[in-house]
Write an enzyme that holds these catalytic residues in place. Sequence first.
Site, short mmCIF file in Angstrom:
data_model
loop_
_atom_site.label_atom_id
_atom_site.label_comp_id
_atom_site.label_asym_id
_atom_site.label_seq_id
_atom_site.Cartn_x
_atom_site.Cartn_y
_atom_site.Cartn_z
N LYS A 24 2.34 -2.91 6.29
CA LYS A 24 2.66 -2.63 4.61
C LYS A 24 3.91 -2.46 4.11
O LYS A 24 4.41 -2.95 3.15
CB LYS A 24 1.63 -1.68 4.08
CG LYS A 24 0.21 -2.28 4.11
CD LYS A 24 -0.09 -3.56 3.44
CE LYS A 24 -1.62 -3.74 3.20
NZ LYS A 24 -1.80 -5.19 2.35
N TYR A 47 -1.46 -0.73 10.54
CA TYR A 47 -1.61 -1.05 9.35
C TYR A 47 -0.50 -0.71 8.25
O TYR A 47 -0.11 -1.50 7.54
CB TYR A 47 -3.14 -0.67 8.66
CG TYR A 47 -3.15 -0.84 7.12
CD1 TYR A 47 -3.84 -2.11 6.87
CD2 TYR A 47 -2.99 -0.20 6.19
CE1 TYR A 47 -4.19 -2.35 5.52
CE2 TYR A 47 -3.40 -0.18 4.95
CZ TYR A 47 -3.96 -1.54 4.64
OH TYR A 47 -4.06 -1.75 3.29
N SER A 87 0.85 -1.19 0.03
CA SER A 87 -0.06 0.10 -0.03
C SER A 87 0.88 1.10 -0.13
O SER A 87 1.97 1.30 0.41
CB SER A 87 -0.87 0.26 1.19
OG SER A 87 -1.49 1.18 1.44
#
Length: 278
Positions: free
Chosen positions: A187, A183, A170
């Site tokens: 990533k 998160y 991401s």
Amino acid sequence: MHSFHKIVTKFNKMATVYQHRSTTNFNSNRLKGKVAIVTASSEGIGLAIAKRLGYEGASVVISSRREENVKKATAILCKEGINAEGVVCHVSNADQRKKLFETAESKFGGLDILVSNAAVNPSVSPVLETEENVWDKIFDVNVKSSWLLAKEAYPKLIKRGGGNIVFVSSIAGYRPMEPLGPYSISKTSLLGLTKAIAYEVVHDNIRVNCVAPGIVATKFSSAITMDETKDQTLSIVPMKRFGQPEEIASAVAFLVSDDASYITGETMVVAGGTYAHL
């Protein structure tokens, strides 16, 4: 502000045009004879990737945690003439992961391509305010399961004489987003995992790459793409529009094809010009 919204509308219309083109202008033989597993592929980016690989000739094993979603997505793919099989799989479940690979073997004869797309973000919180159990869940699914999938795919790819692994990271892996701290870190970890595995398997005719999508208009990203947050989110995107799942799928299809035969250990950022640098 009015002119800004006009620009956003214009670019979203362009994205719709691109979405149509991306499903019509493709090389239907580029992946002919290949077998692909795509995790978390009943909707959004995962389903778009499965479609694109199927359009280009691959047989595809898709998966999701819910049987209803798997059946629905499989029906969509088969209706479009794609050779597809669906499997219920939570990537943290060893038995369900095993079934993914068994299905690729029994239904299609082996495995050539693994696309690890599954990810979770169960809580929105700053890094230092995140509960330990939330941290553990994010890293268990987003990082550990990606490693396990690659580990389990490795002998299958060796058996086929080589193949491709693609991790879906991401833009948040390059520029952490404040409400998505853990998160974002997970990533970032995939960028390192890509390089580490790529260097280990390069002599086995296996290429390992990564795609880092920007802000893509999907249900998963709805918290930062809704009307009340859209303007702030788009402020970091030079193209002033959200990406479409099909645009990420195009990048994945390129990386697993022979057109990318001299590319391994790399991360392709597909983010509308959003600044990406570690």
